[in-house]
Design a protein around this motif. Structure first.
Motif, short mmCIF file in Angstrom:
data_model
loop_
_atom_site.label_atom_id
_atom_site.label_comp_id
_atom_site.label_asym_id
_atom_site.label_seq_id
_atom_site.Cartn_x
_atom_site.Cartn_y
_atom_site.Cartn_z
N ILE A 1 -37.16 -56.91 50.34
CA ILE A 1 -37.98 -57.75 49.47
C ILE A 1 -37.96 -59.19 49.97
CG2 ILE A 1 -38.18 -58.72 47.16
CD1 ILE A 1 -37.16 -56.02 46.09
N GLN A 2 -36.79 -59.66 50.35
CA GLN A 2 -36.67 -61.04 50.82
C GLN A 2 -37.44 -61.25 52.13
OE1 GLN A 2 -32.63 -62.42 51.42
NE2 GLN A 2 -33.24 -64.50 50.92
N ALA A 3 -37.42 -60.24 52.99
CA ALA A 3 -38.12 -60.33 54.28
C ALA A 3 -39.57 -59.87 54.19
CB ALA A 3 -37.38 -59.48 55.32
N ARG A 4 -40.01 -59.48 52.99
CA ARG A 4 -41.37 -59.00 52.76
C ARG A 4 -41.70 -57.79 53.63
NH1 ARG A 4 -44.21 -62.69 49.63
NH2 ARG A 4 -43.21 -64.73 49.42
N LYS A 5 -40.74 -56.90 53.75
CA LYS A 5 -40.94 -55.64 54.46
C LYS A 5 -41.48 -54.58 53.50
CE LYS A 5 -39.06 -56.81 58.51
NZ LYS A 5 -39.77 -56.73 59.80
N PRO A 6 -42.24 -53.62 54.00
CA PRO A 6 -42.78 -52.58 53.11
C PRO A 6 -41.71 -51.65 52.58
CG PRO A 6 -43.26 -52.06 55.40
CD PRO A 6 -42.69 -53.45 55.39
N LEU A 7 -41.94 -51.12 51.40
CA LEU A 7 -41.07 -50.11 50.81
C LEU A 7 -41.72 -48.76 51.10
CD1 LEU A 7 -40.25 -51.82 47.39
CD2 LEU A 7 -39.17 -52.16 49.62
N ASP A 8 -41.37 -48.18 52.25
CA ASP A 8 -42.13 -47.05 52.75
C ASP A 8 -41.32 -45.78 52.93
OD1 ASP A 8 -40.63 -48.03 54.83
OD2 ASP A 8 -42.32 -48.42 56.17
N ASN A 9 -40.08 -45.75 52.47
CA ASN A 9 -39.30 -44.51 52.55
C ASN A 9 -39.75 -43.54 51.47
OD1 ASN A 9 -37.85 -45.51 54.68
ND2 ASN A 9 -36.00 -45.99 53.49
N VAL A 10 -39.84 -42.27 51.82
CA VAL A 10 -40.33 -41.23 50.91
C VAL A 10 -39.14 -40.61 50.16
CG1 VAL A 10 -41.56 -39.05 50.74
CG2 VAL A 10 -42.28 -40.76 52.42
N PRO A 11 -39.21 -40.51 48.83
CA PRO A 11 -38.09 -39.92 48.08
C PRO A 11 -37.86 -38.45 48.43
CG PRO A 11 -39.61 -41.10 46.62
CD PRO A 11 -40.29 -40.99 47.95
N ASP A 12 -36.60 -38.08 48.55
CA ASP A 12 -36.20 -36.69 48.75
C ASP A 12 -35.77 -36.13 47.40
OD1 ASP A 12 -35.16 -34.25 49.43
OD2 ASP A 12 -33.61 -35.02 50.79
N PHE A 13 -36.74 -35.74 46.60
CA PHE A 13 -36.43 -35.28 45.24
C PHE A 13 -35.66 -33.96 45.23
CE2 PHE A 13 -40.16 -38.02 44.18
CZ PHE A 13 -39.50 -38.89 43.33
N ALA A 14 -35.78 -33.17 46.29
CA ALA A 14 -35.08 -31.89 46.35
C ALA A 14 -33.57 -32.08 46.36
CB ALA A 14 -35.52 -31.10 47.58
N HIS A 15 -33.12 -33.23 46.86
CA HIS A 15 -31.68 -33.48 46.94
C HIS A 15 -31.26 -34.69 46.10
CE1 HIS A 15 -32.57 -31.25 50.75
NE2 HIS A 15 -31.55 -30.55 50.30
#
Length: 374
Positions: A339-353
């Motif tokens: 957030i501080q570096a203004r990087k994207p939040l692009d990791n996909v949730p692994d809901f199975a685990h």
């Protein structure tokens, strides 16, 4: 987003920024004892820029929930948590321990419940609708609880666990008053039908939460906190809006007199709100607009669906002191720094685990999310 990265004093502790990691159940313990996998998980997020980390809901007794949820009622658990708090502090973050007792949302066939030799307790003998215990054969639903014989006994258990949290090196304790667990069951008129001083009026239904918070203060002074969800929904709680406002308004006006470190208001979430008989269970309304005026002297955090841009707006506008974020901390161990570096939040949730599973590597969906900033 400079306003999010200014220090904030909570009780006697100063945190480095206004972006907290909310309590997130992950079910990775070893027989309710915090372990090395959990240590790495929390340190990843401390290094990743969390101003304050709140533990997953942590049991105050053996009875009252499910396997693989951490406890803090014995010396082994205290020692396990001490390793984690020491490492989190070394990484530059602060850590509160969230205290939990599930009440009527427990099950008598849960292994820890059987070991405890105690029944499933609730404010009244009224079962919650729904429930699905994945770790019990047949995936049973909720049962009719036994009415709590003496709530002061449980208040004392919360106090003893708060002392254990101090021994474990935490910076404070947070009372879990959301998701339809025991504290919210006492508050909610649909779950609490007691006719003595613990039920009936909003004042009486708020008594349990207030007594636990006072017990925390006896141990921790100003380093005690509360998280509540006035909109209800999960685990079959929720009242009509006028009664919701009266009940939570009374509670929070009394809480404001206690000098807590902070109160977290959890907003309504349609995703988390179950449907019974074709209708959503909760009571949607703007909890910040409704209840922030009840807390003129207490730092307020908001949780549930908060984006970085909204966090900047809320904190910058003085609406709240800080924000707690959930899922994005699971999927981005470096969330604060992103957030501080203004990087994207692009990791996909692994809901199975999300909650792990027997025979599966506990690191899956837990330690394997990519950090792009550190």
């Amino acid at each position: 987003m400079s306003v999010l990265f200014t220090p904030l004093t909570l009780g006697s502790t100063t945190i480095q920024n206004r972006i907290g990691m909310v309590a997130l159940t992950r079910n990775r313990t070893t027989d309710s004892i915090p372990n090395e996998v959990m240590l790495e998980y929390y340190v990843q997020r401390a290094v990743g820029g969390a101003g304050i980390i709140v533990t997953e809901g942590t049991l105050i007794t053996r009875y009252g929930y499910v396997d693989n949820v951490p406890g803090i009622y014995n010396k082994e658990q205290v020692a396990g948590w001490k390793k984690i708090t020491d490492a989190v502090h070394e990484a530059g973050s602060k850590m509160y321990c969230q205290r939990l007792l599930a009440g009527r949302t427990s099950h008598p066939d849960a292994p820890q419940q059987i070991k405890a030799g105690e029944p499933v307790y609730g404010p009244s003998a009224i079962p919650a609708r729904g429930g699905k215990f994945r770790f019990i054969a047949g995936e049973p639903g909720y049962v009719t609880p036994t009415e709590v014989p003496d709530p002061t006994v449980i208040v004392d258990q919360f106090k003893a666990a708060a002392a254990n949290a101090k021994e474990a090196g935490f910076d404070g304790v947070e009372l879990h008053g959301t998701n339809g667990f025991l504290v919210e069951q006492f508050l909610d008129s649909t779950a609490n039908k007691q006719t003595d001083k613990w039920g009936g009026s909003p004042k009486n239904r708020a008594r349990f939460a207030l007594e636990v918070l006072k017990a925390f203060i006896e141990v921790w002074g100003p380093n005690a906190a509360l998280k509540i969800s006035p909109s209800g929904g999960p685990n079959d709680v929720g009242m009509p809006l006028p009664e919701t406002i009266e009940t939570f308004g009374y509670l929070l006006r009394e809480v404001d007199k206690l000098g807590l470190a902070y109160v977290t208001l959890m907003r309504y979430s349609a995703m988390l709100d179950p449907e019974y008989d074709g209708k959503k269970r909760g009571t949607p309304h703007d909890v910040l607009e409704t209840f922030a005026p009840c807390l003129p002297t207490t730092p307020i955090f908001v949780n549930s669906g908060v984006t970085p841009a909204e966090a900047e707006e809320l904190v910058g506008g003085g609406v709240v002191s800080g924000v707690f974020i959930g899922l994005s901390w699971i999927t981005h161990p470096d969330l604060g720094k992103r957030i501080q570096a203004r990087k994207p939040l692009d990791n996909v949730p692994d809901f199975a685990h999300l909650y792990g599973a027997d025979g599966v590597d506990p690191a899956l969906g837990y330690l394997d999310y990519k950090a792009s900033v550190y």
